[in-house]
Scaffold this motif. Structure first.
Motif, short mmCIF file in Angstrom:
data_model
loop_
_atom_site.label_atom_id
_atom_site.label_comp_id
_atom_site.label_asym_id
_atom_site.label_seq_id
_atom_site.Cartn_x
_atom_site.Cartn_y
_atom_site.Cartn_z
N LEU A 1 33.96 -54.15 -2.30
CA LEU A 1 32.63 -54.73 -2.35
C LEU A 1 32.59 -55.72 -3.09
O LEU A 1 31.64 -56.93 -2.85
N ALA A 2 33.55 -56.23 -4.12
CA ALA A 2 33.58 -57.22 -5.11
C ALA A 2 34.76 -58.33 -4.61
O ALA A 2 34.80 -59.21 -5.50
N LYS A 3 35.40 -58.02 -3.48
CA LYS A 3 36.38 -58.91 -3.28
C LYS A 3 37.56 -59.08 -4.12
O LYS A 3 38.08 -60.14 -4.44
N ALA A 4 37.57 -57.94 -5.20
CA ALA A 4 38.68 -58.00 -6.21
C ALA A 4 40.11 -57.91 -5.65
O ALA A 4 40.33 -57.18 -4.68
N ASP A 5 41.20 -58.40 -6.46
CA ASP A 5 42.62 -58.18 -6.06
C ASP A 5 42.89 -57.05 -6.96
O ASP A 5 42.57 -56.96 -8.23
N ALA A 6 44.04 -56.16 -6.72
CA ALA A 6 44.23 -55.14 -7.37
C ALA A 6 45.98 -55.11 -7.66
O ALA A 6 46.40 -54.61 -6.41
N ALA A 7 46.56 -55.45 -8.50
CA ALA A 7 47.93 -55.15 -8.71
C ALA A 7 48.15 -53.93 -9.40
O ALA A 7 47.04 -53.48 -10.07
N GLY A 8 49.26 -53.54 -9.40
CA GLY A 8 49.55 -52.19 -9.82
C GLY A 8 50.76 -51.92 -10.45
O GLY A 8 51.82 -52.34 -10.10
N ILE A 9 50.69 -51.03 -11.55
CA ILE A 9 52.07 -50.89 -12.36
C ILE A 9 51.90 -49.48 -13.09
O ILE A 9 50.99 -48.98 -13.34
N VAL A 10 53.31 -48.75 -12.97
CA VAL A 10 53.35 -47.47 -13.64
C VAL A 10 53.96 -47.62 -14.89
O VAL A 10 55.15 -48.32 -14.94
N LEU A 11 53.53 -47.06 -16.10
CA LEU A 11 54.20 -47.08 -17.31
C LEU A 11 54.53 -45.90 -17.75
O LEU A 11 53.84 -44.70 -17.39
N GLY A 12 55.17 -45.70 -18.96
CA GLY A 12 55.53 -44.55 -19.53
C GLY A 12 56.97 -43.98 -19.23
O GLY A 12 57.38 -43.10 -19.75
N ALA A 13 57.55 -44.86 -18.15
CA ALA A 13 59.01 -44.32 -17.68
C ALA A 13 59.95 -45.30 -18.74
O ALA A 13 59.38 -45.96 -19.45
#
Length: 318
Positions: A267-279
């Motif tokens: 809806l807001a045309k945002a981009d979404a990068a993703g990362i997993v942490l804690g490992a």
């Protein structure tokens, strides 16, 4: 320079990528990059000086995918695997062998890769709870916005949320944020037993007061508008260094986080990068629908996290 034709947004990601290019390139195990999208993301991240990819996949699948996409992978190390589950296990094995500083998801399912990450035998868990962060580039919003956890922990309890918040704080610090402001979201800003997430939010804020969560300003419960809009916070007469200025949004559960992140994306045309942490190493976790710019931003964030870990692990000189 990133050649990305998306007409809206992206400027914050470009700044992230430029900052990561000043850090040391990291070796990354790319688990099962057997399609155009995942192969291209790894190769472009290499071209930008972010990563040195080690491709973990069945050789014939890599040859087929690279030929179909018109990509040259001859210069990259290839670790042979039998299938996607084997790719995940062998990519994690490169971490335990000390050969890579990050993992990257290829064209396998997220649960295949994360299953290898959290495996009792050969996994790379730590004492910290594993959690996911979306780094959102929202048009019109000045800084990247962290949303957690919208991909790994379905219904985290209070103890899990302590780690989820600390992971997000550490991430934003690694990204160079001068101040981390954490909003713990609920449907309202008042504490009531009728809405359990408001009680958890209040408890988490008190835990931060007691030093159980460090490195950030916390406030909650806050409704979404009060967290990101100073005008909304003023109307509700909320006096807080976080209200209206949050750069980390902690959601009550995965469903709320997933809906929030996808609402911003579609809806807001945002981009979404993703990362997993804690490992033991950051995990670059991307979706098939992610743009190339989002994939490169995810790699850039992993570079920054790895650099921060190297710095914290280095012996101090007095």
């Amino acid at each position: 320079m990133v050649d990305e034709s998306r007409p809206i947004g992206g400027e914050k990601y470009r700044r992230l990528i430029a900052a990561a290019q000043n850090a040391t390139r990291i070796k990354v195990a790319v688990a099962h990059p057997c399609d155009d999208v995942s192969l291209r993301g790894a190769i472009e991240a290499h071209k930008l000086g972010l990563i040195e990819p080690i491709l973990v996949a069945p050789p014939e699948r890599i040859r087929s995918a690279s030929k179909e996409a018109g990509l040259d992978v001859s210069g990259f190390e290839l670790v042979e695997s039998a299938h996607s589950h084997d790719s995940a296990a062998k990519a994690v094995g490169l971490v335990t062998a000390g050969r890579v500083e990050a993992l990257m998801k290829g064209s396998l399912h997220t649960d295949e890769l994360m299953g290898a990450v959290v495996a009792r035998e050969g996994g790379i868990r730590t004492e910290r709870r594993i959690s996911h962060c979306f780094i959102m580039d929202v048009p019109g919003h000045e800084q990247p916005l962290i949303i957690t956890d919208a991909a790994v922990n379905i219904a985290p309890d209070l103890d899990a949320k302590v780690d989820i918040i600390q992971n997000a704080i550490d991430l934003l610090q690694a990204m160079g944020a001068p101040e981390v402001r954490v909003a713990i979201l609920s449907a309202m800003e008042t504490v009531t037993a009728k809405v359990p997430s408001t009680i958890e939010a209040a408890a988490l804020c008190k835990m931060a007061d007691r030093g159980q969560i460090t490195g950030a300003l916390l406030d909650g419960p806050l409704a979404l508008d009060n967290a990101i809009s100073q005008e909304a916070a003023a109307i509700k007469k909320i006096i807080s260094p976080v209200a209206g200025r949050a750069n980390v949004l902690v959601v009550p559960d995965l469903e709320a986080g997933n809906m929030l992140a996808k609402s911003l994306s579609f809806l807001a045309k945002a981009d979404a990068a993703g990362i997993v942490l804690g490992a033991r190493v950051p995990v670059i976790l991307t979706s098939r629908a992610d743009s190339l710019l989002s994939r490169l931003a995810s790699s850039a964030v992993a570079v920054m996290v790895a650099a921060a870990r190297r710095k914290s692990a280095a012996p101090s000189i007095h």
